[in-house]
Design an enzyme around this catalytic site. Sequence first.
Site, short mmCIF file in Angstrom:
data_model
loop_
_atom_site.label_atom_id
_atom_site.label_comp_id
_atom_site.label_asym_id
_atom_site.label_seq_id
_atom_site.Cartn_x
_atom_site.Cartn_y
_atom_site.Cartn_z
N ASP A 395 -5.46 -75.65 53.53
CA ASP A 395 -5.57 -76.88 52.77
C ASP A 395 -6.72 -77.75 53.25
OD1 ASP A 395 -4.17 -77.45 50.47
OD2 ASP A 395 -3.04 -79.09 51.37
N ASP A 820 11.33 -79.49 51.17
CA ASP A 820 12.14 -78.29 51.31
C ASP A 820 13.59 -78.53 50.91
OD1 ASP A 820 12.47 -80.00 53.41
OD2 ASP A 820 11.84 -78.59 54.96
#
Length: 1120
Positions: A395, A820
């Site tokens: 990223d 998550d």
Amino acid sequence: MSKAPRNPGGGSAGAPKSSSGQPVKFARRTPSGRYLSLSREDIDMEGEMGPDYANYTVHIPPTPDNQPMKDGAEPTAVAMKAEEQYVSNSLFTGGFNSVTRAHLMDRVIDSDVKHPQMAGARPARCAMPACDGKVMRNERGEEIDPCECRFKICRDCYLDAQKDGCLCPGCKEHYKIGDYADDDTHDVSAGKSLLARNQNGEFDHNRWLFESSGTYGYGNAFMPKGGMYEDDLDEDGAAGDDGMQDMNQKPFKPLTRKIPMPTSIISPYRIFIVIRFFVLIFYLTWRIRNPNMEALWLWGMSIVCELWFAFSWLLDMLPKVNPINRSTDLAVLKEKFETPSPSNPHGRSDLPGLDVFVSTADPEKEPVLTTANTILSILAVDYPVEKLACYVSDDGGALLTFEAMAEAASFANIWVPFCKKHDIEPRNPDSYFALKGDPTKGKRRSDFVKDRRKVKREYDEFKVRINGLPDSIRRRSDAFNAREDMKMLKHLRETGADPSEQPKVKKATWMADGTHWPGTWAVSSPDHAKGNHAGILQVMLRPPSPDPLYGMHDEDQLIDYSDVDTRLPMLVYMSREKRPGYDHNKKAGAMNALVRCSAVMSNAPFILNFDCDHYINNNQAVREAMCFMMDRGGERICYIQFPQRFEGIDPSDRYANHNTVFFDGNMRALDGLQGPMYVGTGCMFRRFALYGFDPPRTAEYTGWLFKKKKVTNFKDPESDTHKLKAEDFDAELTAQLVPRRFGNSSAMLASIPIAEFQARPIADHPAVLHGRPPGTLTVPRPPLDPPTVAEAVSVISCWYEDKTEWGDRVGWIYGSVTEDVVTGYRMHNRGWRSVYWISKRDAFLGTAPINMTDRLHQVLRWATGSVEIFFSRNNAFLASRKLMFLQRVAYLNVGIYPFTSIFLLTYCFIPALSLFSGFFIVQTLNVAFLFYLLTITVTLIALGILEVKWSGIELEDWWRNEQFWLISGISAHLYAVVQGLLKVMAGIEISFTLTAKAAAEDNEDIYADLYVVKWSSLLIPPITIGMLNIIAIAFAFARTIYSDNPRWGKFIGGGFFSFWVLAHLNPFAKGLMGRRGKTPTIIFVWSGLISITISLLWVALSPPEANSTGGARGGGFQFP
């Protein structure tokens, strides 16, 4: 020359047209990294095209009337291998309002590349005039000679020759295509259309079914009565039908078993929960009915806190009433999926594909050597090589990460075969070579010691190369930038311009082949900064051949791999496009980009995600997890969560880094309900569940008694004869709404039903519902082609998610720092189930911060995410009827537990206030209070001991967890509540930084970071509470001694609870001491000032009152 497909954004207006009417974009990349437009006449100028013109991009989308070969002919094995070689040697870039380009790279890293699957391997050059392309090679890296004259030719020139009469440019004779087509014994037969191949490379059963007007079941396109191969016919030429007839007769062999807890442990555990529940009710009732009239304020504070503690304890204990264990049978898995049978006569693997995701963002905080070791452990895992693909998401778009991954791919040529040859465990080279003990234990091959010594030397050299990459990139970039400066100065002199007005040349970051890196530069500039760069995709290791490729017995080789399969799984480097003005959604956005990219390139039905610092410690873990997915009822499982295990933790586990109470207790208990929560790294997903679909069958819980009602969400496609589409799995989804949910990529949409079908268990018994026929995944996949990779570049662009449901319903969910937990909750809320698998050998190992401040900041991030969940639509109060009651309670606890910090902080101050004031939470220490207190304490200890028994944790771990629960509760959880409220009420966004995973200082001591004291405001509340309780004990003790009427009962009561608080703060106190007295003075100054201020404030509000005799009244105090 290089070819790339049409960009979704369209070509330029002035682009020329091909014969079939498609826009064609020509460009070349100069050594400085710029792209120059070319006219058709420039391209056609024969003999004048220099080496700079060798790499240009052609926008020709493949259509039925525009195929890179003869009309009506299928691609030969030579052309397919050439396509794959071209893809692996090209760096694909593209993004918003930009052309998708493929830059053919002569070299990826400075060191030599040897493995034929590796990008940047250097074969001979093409013999065609004005062409310097690379000669085609086979799986072993050997050059392919399409003609008997052995004329060297590259992939593009070979395709041009195929179009121009199929004549060899060397001898002018026709190519003998048939002779070379036989090289690939696994090509699909002529009756199966090439278009029936999916993006995964495997055979597209749904498309073939549609084109052939076939049906599901035995005796159809999937399972023809004549068999899938000619070997299936018997001697009379008829297919044997015994296989399907015997399916109903043979007993079903389960792949997994559910093991309930022993009754001798779980029954007393449940009984003590009930006993403690009623004792708490009686105790709280007694407390409310017997207020302390002397100090109602103290009584009121304590009773409110105790009511909340009872509620919080109930939320924590209810989901723990049904813990279970599980077991797997790998022998049955091998028998069903990798053993020759009537449906799989060659014994090829029928296991589904697996895509492994590794995410990283900053090479400075996440060392690239750690990431490289993680990649090596994945490439060496025990799973069919042709079914495995690894994707690395960078990223940060850093060249350092790119070249480190290339170095890892190069070293995998040695490491992976070595692991297979000698059954190495673990398969992380750094962890393996750091093992203490005898490395020869259990090894039987005589050449193990020699091989290990050679691989160890190679690994040491590999580490040196990785560690030297930053300097190597910097020196290379400085040299190329200096050259550009000299070119600019020379140009100014030739044109007669004033050298003092020399325009500033950008300080670029250069790749090993002498071109600009398209990602982030060391010196940021437009289009080359961390938040502003193009999408990048590089196939580091191209897909392996379908058959084993054993090493050659060569004396020049480092190690003899003649009996070892040397193939490597596919490895892809990806850095999604980032542009200013777009919300890239941090890690969740990167994971969703990986989902789309992998769907286009490999489309494995299952996904395993890792953080860059977690590696595979048990090479059988993937197969064990696949047992659950492929077992009966596995089609209802959305993910398999593994426990997180850590290495490098101090032996005493001072700050409960192992978190065993949660991973071995809470998560194991949830496995007995609807399944564990998704807690991040080390989780295997069903791709179809990530797309936001419901399971084939689910249950709804209605009424006050939560009656279970079975529901079928979509019709079993095995009863249909039409081609499967995404809308077939959702009644609310129409053909018009599909692009709005998933985006406008046709390849992405076509991959959805394929992933759903390939993820089904094998229907080898009537008890298996919603299965697939055996042998359907044994067909090998063709190599990747440039249009497929270019499509993958388009789906990782920054604009792709605009006006879609990515991050809202599809993929990882946005809007929380704990994406998550929210993602797992959404799946459970749709009726999916999950499984918690604790293998005998730890499946995965990672690192965790052992520094106290870093640990508190980690907990702060988790708790802040929980507060966000509580104030969002993901609150379990709003869950659907598909969520079980106790599962709902568990998710409620996730959103509520941070608010306990408010009451816990208050309760930790109560003992000190009690000692200062001379009053207690009860008026007198009578028998009833002591009885309730003793009973509550005994039941708590009994529950702790029984929980230790069924969870398998140590008693010390349980106590460490209790200590850190209080430390984090009065610091990180409290700050999380404040931050969450600020975000909800004032809209203040919360930002977190990555925790550095490198050691703080002393490299010789792996626990050096444990003793480093880092200043943070999180340390103030625990220090204040600790000092205040110590001062209060001393103050109350002195006052009681010198009092005319000492009240020892209230001193003992307050002192007992103060010691309880201080005992829990013991690890925190050790952390403050450091190793050499490095605690910042400001910490003690602030905490001391706050403690003294509170003490003086109390004296001012309630000063001691002297009686007539000069002594202190009651609990008053007077110096002698």
